[in-house]
Design a protein around this motif. Sequence first.
Motif: not given
Length: 154
Positions: A43-49, A94-101, A120-123, A125-130
Motif C-alpha cells: 500500500l502506497l499512501v500519498l497525501d492521504g490517498a 506516471a506523474a504519481i510514480l515520478r513524484r513518489v520516486l 518491486p512495488p512502488v511502496g 521502492l519509496r520505503q527503500l528510497r530507490i
Amino acid sequence: MFRLVNPLARRMISAGVPTGAPNVVLIVRGRRSGIERTVPVTLLVLDGAWYVQATYGADGWARNLRAAGEAIVVHPGGRRSPVRASEVPLDDAAAILRRVLEPFRSPRLLRTLLGPNMRPPVGVLRQLRIRVDDTPEDYLAEAGRHPLFELRPV
C-alpha cells in the motif's frame, strides 16, 4: 514460489507481524467466479490517498479489481476497510510514480538485475528510497505495464 509466499504473507499481515514493507491484504471478488480472492499487496499512501500497483502486470488480482471496482483492505493486525477502486489514468499514474520516486537514488544495477518488466512495488521502492525509472517516458511506460489503482475508503 509465490504459492508458498503469498499464504504466509497473508497470515503475517493479518496477524500484525512486520513484513518489512507497507503491506496489506487485498480481498477482491473474482471477475468470472465471483469467489473472493486474497492477495498481499504493498500500500502506497500519498497525501492521504491510498494506491496499489499491479507489480506483475495487469493479471489476476488487477483484472479482478478493475472489473469489481471495490475490495476490502485488511491492514496489519486484521482491521478491515471496504474501498472503492479506480484505475489511475496512465498520464496521472506516471506523474504519481515520478513524484513518489524522483527524490531518491536510481541504481541502474537494480534495473539491470530485474529487467524491464519486473520491479518491486512502488511502496517498497519509496520505503527503500530507490527508483528504477529515469525519464518521464520511463514512468509512462511503467504505468502502462503495471497499472496503478487508487483505493478510497467507503
